[in-house]
Motif scaffolding. Structure first.
Motif, PDB file in Angstrom:
ATOM      1  N   UNK A 281       0.748  -1.253  -0.071  1.00  0.00           N
ATOM      2  CA  UNK A 281      -0.058   0.069  -0.020  1.00  0.00           C
ATOM      3  C   UNK A 281       0.908   1.404  -0.123  1.00  0.00           C
ATOM      4  N   UNK A 282       1.885   1.155   0.954  1.00  0.00           N
ATOM      5  CA  UNK A 282       2.625   2.558   0.813  1.00  0.00           C
ATOM      6  C   UNK A 282       3.428   2.768  -0.437  1.00  0.00           C
ATOM      7  N   UNK A 283       4.125   1.777  -1.051  1.00  0.00           N
ATOM      8  CA  UNK A 283       4.694   1.923  -2.202  1.00  0.00           C
ATOM      9  C   UNK A 283       3.890   2.467  -3.264  1.00  0.00           C
TER      10      UNK A 283
ATOM     11  N   UNK B 277       9.045  -2.885   1.893  1.00  0.00           N
ATOM     12  CA  UNK B 277       7.986  -2.774   2.523  1.00  0.00           C
ATOM     13  C   UNK B 277       7.372  -4.029   3.134  1.00  0.00           C
ATOM     14  N   UNK B 278       7.523  -4.840   2.468  1.00  0.00           N
ATOM     15  CA  UNK B 278       7.269  -6.275   2.880  1.00  0.00           C
ATOM     16  C   UNK B 278       7.812  -6.810   4.279  1.00  0.00           C
ATOM     17  N   UNK B 279       9.027  -6.288   4.263  1.00  0.00           N
ATOM     18  CA  UNK B 279       9.887  -6.755   5.528  1.00  0.00           C
ATOM     19  C   UNK B 279       9.607  -5.874   6.632  1.00  0.00           C
ATOM     20  N   UNK B 280       9.516  -4.317   6.201  1.00  0.00           N
ATOM     21  CA  UNK B 280       9.297  -3.355   7.359  1.00  0.00           C
ATOM     22  C   UNK B 280       8.303  -3.171   7.927  1.00  0.00           C
ATOM     23  N   UNK B 281       7.425  -3.459   7.156  1.00  0.00           N
ATOM     24  CA  UNK B 281       5.823  -2.957   7.222  1.00  0.00           C
ATOM     25  C   UNK B 281       5.501  -1.607   6.621  1.00  0.00           C
ATOM     26  N   UNK B 282       4.127  -1.304   6.640  1.00  0.00           N
ATOM     27  CA  UNK B 282       3.890  -0.107   5.676  1.00  0.00           C
ATOM     28  C   UNK B 282       4.327   1.201   6.516  1.00  0.00           C
ATOM     29  N   UNK B 283       4.064   1.318   7.743  1.00  0.00           N
ATOM     30  CA  UNK B 283       4.369   2.595   8.370  1.00  0.00           C
ATOM     31  C   UNK B 283       6.058   2.681   8.558  1.00  0.00           C
ATOM     32  N   UNK B 284       6.589   1.603   8.953  1.00  0.00           N
ATOM     33  CA  UNK B 284       8.072   1.790   8.948  1.00  0.00           C
ATOM     34  C   UNK B 284       8.861   2.317   7.691  1.00  0.00           C
ATOM     35  N   UNK B 285       8.252   1.467   6.562  1.00  0.00           N
ATOM     36  CA  UNK B 285       8.768   1.778   5.429  1.00  0.00           C
ATOM     37  C   UNK B 285       8.938   3.229   4.972  1.00  0.00           C
ATOM     38  N   UNK B 286       7.538   3.871   5.178  1.00  0.00           N
ATOM     39  CA  UNK B 286       7.449   5.183   5.022  1.00  0.00           C
ATOM     40  C   UNK B 286       8.422   6.080   5.585  1.00  0.00           C
TER      41      UNK B 286
ATOM     42  N   UNK C 145      22.623   6.189   3.603  1.00  0.00           N
ATOM     43  CA  UNK C 145      21.570   6.302   4.486  1.00  0.00           C
ATOM     44  C   UNK C 145      20.789   5.066   4.886  1.00  0.00           C
ATOM     45  N   UNK C 146      20.425   4.390   3.482  1.00  0.00           N
ATOM     46  CA  UNK C 146      19.744   3.252   3.590  1.00  0.00           C
ATOM     47  C   UNK C 146      20.647   2.068   4.018  1.00  0.00           C
ATOM     48  N   UNK C 147      21.792   2.098   3.806  1.00  0.00           N
ATOM     49  CA  UNK C 147      22.662   0.850   4.321  1.00  0.00           C
ATOM     50  C   UNK C 147      22.753   0.796   5.763  1.00  0.00           C
ATOM     51  N   UNK C 148      22.718   2.135   6.413  1.00  0.00           N
ATOM     52  CA  UNK C 148      22.877   2.266   7.693  1.00  0.00           C
ATOM     53  C   UNK C 148      21.456   1.783   8.493  1.00  0.00           C
ATOM     54  N   UNK C 149      20.422   2.284   7.954  1.00  0.00           N
ATOM     55  CA  UNK C 149      19.062   2.259   8.530  1.00  0.00           C
ATOM     56  C   UNK C 149      18.413   0.794   8.503  1.00  0.00           C
ATOM     57  N   UNK C 150      18.653   0.243   7.180  1.00  0.00           N
ATOM     58  CA  UNK C 150      18.041  -1.322   7.107  1.00  0.00           C
ATOM     59  C   UNK C 150      18.793  -2.059   8.064  1.00  0.00           C
ATOM     60  N   UNK C 151      19.895  -1.855   8.701  1.00  0.00           N
ATOM     61  CA  UNK C 151      20.654  -2.582   9.655  1.00  0.00           C
ATOM     62  C   UNK C 151      20.027  -2.457  11.147  1.00  0.00           C
ATOM     63  N   UNK C 152      19.374  -1.282  11.449  1.00  0.00           N
ATOM     64  CA  UNK C 152      18.959  -0.908  12.503  1.00  0.00           C
ATOM     65  C   UNK C 152      17.600  -0.934  12.912  1.00  0.00           C
ATOM     66  N   UNK C 153      16.640  -0.838  11.635  1.00  0.00           N
ATOM     67  CA  UNK C 153      15.245  -0.806  11.850  1.00  0.00           C
ATOM     68  C   UNK C 153      14.545  -2.363  12.113  1.00  0.00           C
ATOM     69  N   UNK C 154      13.847  -2.143  13.052  1.00  0.00           N
ATOM     70  CA  UNK C 154      13.084  -3.437  13.363  1.00  0.00           C
ATOM     71  C   UNK C 154      12.525  -4.105  12.179  1.00  0.00           C
ATOM     72  N   UNK C 155      12.348  -5.361  11.901  1.00  0.00           N
ATOM     73  CA  UNK C 155      11.760  -5.816  11.004  1.00  0.00           C
ATOM     74  C   UNK C 155      10.474  -6.514  11.028  1.00  0.00           C
ATOM     75  N   UNK C 156       9.539  -6.449  10.333  1.00  0.00           N
ATOM     76  CA  UNK C 156       8.307  -7.100  10.645  1.00  0.00           C
ATOM     77  C   UNK C 156       8.306  -8.671  10.441  1.00  0.00           C
ATOM     78  N   UNK C 157       9.145  -8.998   9.606  1.00  0.00           N
ATOM     79  CA  UNK C 157       9.219 -10.392   9.216  1.00  0.00           C
ATOM     80  C   UNK C 157      10.693 -10.542   8.576  1.00  0.00           C
ATOM     81  N   UNK C 158      11.546 -11.896   8.596  1.00  0.00           N
ATOM     82  CA  UNK C 158      12.564 -12.041   8.048  1.00  0.00           C
ATOM     83  C   UNK C 158      12.520 -12.125   6.834  1.00  0.00           C
ATOM     84  N   UNK C 159      13.722 -11.327   6.217  1.00  0.00           N
ATOM     85  CA  UNK C 159      13.551 -11.433   4.564  1.00  0.00           C
ATOM     86  C   UNK C 159      13.922 -12.869   3.975  1.00  0.00           C
ATOM     87  N   UNK C 160      13.303 -13.240   3.083  1.00  0.00           N
ATOM     88  CA  UNK C 160      13.521 -14.631   2.484  1.00  0.00           C
ATOM     89  C   UNK C 160      13.383 -14.212   1.050  1.00  0.00           C
ATOM     90  N   UNK C 161      14.084 -14.691  -0.123  1.00  0.00           N
ATOM     91  CA  UNK C 161      13.955 -14.520  -1.348  1.00  0.00           C
ATOM     92  C   UNK C 161      12.837 -15.499  -1.839  1.00  0.00           C
TER      93      UNK C 161
END
Length: 231
Positions: free
Chosen positions: A16-18, A93-102, A208-224
């Motif tokens: 939805x956010x994307x 967005x799928x990993x972070x969730x809608x709000x955290x992705x924004x 900035x994205x490299x740093x933030x994605x390491x510290x942002x809490x994830x909604x689910x574990x990423x998996x291809x």
């Protein structure tokens, strides 16, 4: 030149956010086209100008750090940015969730703007576009899905060849181009004195994205995932 057109990495949720960001960006761009002779004034008011940020800091100039993310300078600019956002943003967005992705998206946009200001503090050329924010999304995708398969188009004279490459190659090559182009921009007198692509906005957003994605809490574990994983 390689142009990403699709990734074989479906999401578990509706993005939805994307989708909202894409709709908003395209709508604002169409509004820009309707302004006619008033477009220059609109750009001056809502695009980000490094010189004004540095020399005349105020709420109105700081707001352009956000408003400039929604502006674009032409059809190729907006279509290219929205294509990248559509391909790579939905998985983040799928990993972070809608709000955290924004939140992630806008922080990367701010990081891109700051990167541009640091290397161009006296520039009076308005800077606009979602490229810094999207660069942060690319960085996150590189960290979370380095081996995801990306379909890319490669123009060869009048022909276009479609091949599949891992994300680490596609995004790594993209970032390499930003670094080399950014270096040329600060070492070549002609490029220093002209406008054009804000390379350090891309680099700043990416870092900035490299740093933030390491510290942002994830909604689910990423998996291809692949198309067959849905069944």
């Amino acid at each position: 030149m390689i142009i990403p057109i699709h990734d074989d990495n479906p999401t578990q949720t509706i993005s939805w956010a994307t989708m909202s960001l894409i709709i908003i960006n395209v709508t604002i761009f169409i509004y820009e086209l309707s302004l006619g002779s008033g477009l220059d004034m609109f750009i001056k008011e809502y695009a980000m100008t490094p010189y004004l940020i540095v020399q005349f800091p105020s709420i109105s100039t700081y707001l352009t750090l956000i408003t400039s993310i929604f502006l674009h300078g032409g059809w190729i600019h907006v279509i290219g940015n929205m294509l990248y956002l559509w391909i790579f943003g939905n998985n983040i967005e799928d990993v972070l969730g809608h709000g955290k992705f924004l939140v992630f998206y806008f922080l990367c946009g701010l990081g891109g703007a700051i990167g541009h200001i640091i290397f161009n503090p006296t520039s009076t050329i308005p800077s606009l576009g979602a490229s810094g924010a999207i660069a942060g999304v690319l960085a996150a995708y590189l960290i979370l899905y380095p081996l995801a398969t990306i379909d890319v188009a490669i123009p060869i004279f009048i022909f276009i060849k479609i091949i599949r490459l891992p994300a680490i190659i596609v995004i790594g090559f993209w970032f390499f181009l930003q670094l080399t182009s950014g270096y040329a921009a600060i070492t070549t007198p002609v490029m220093q004195s002209s406008g054009g692509v804000a390379w350090f906005a891309h680099i700043g957003g990416f870092m900035t994205g490299l740093l933030l994605i390491l510290i942002f809490p994830k909604k689910r574990n990423p998996r291809v995932r692949h198309r067959k994983d849905r069944y």
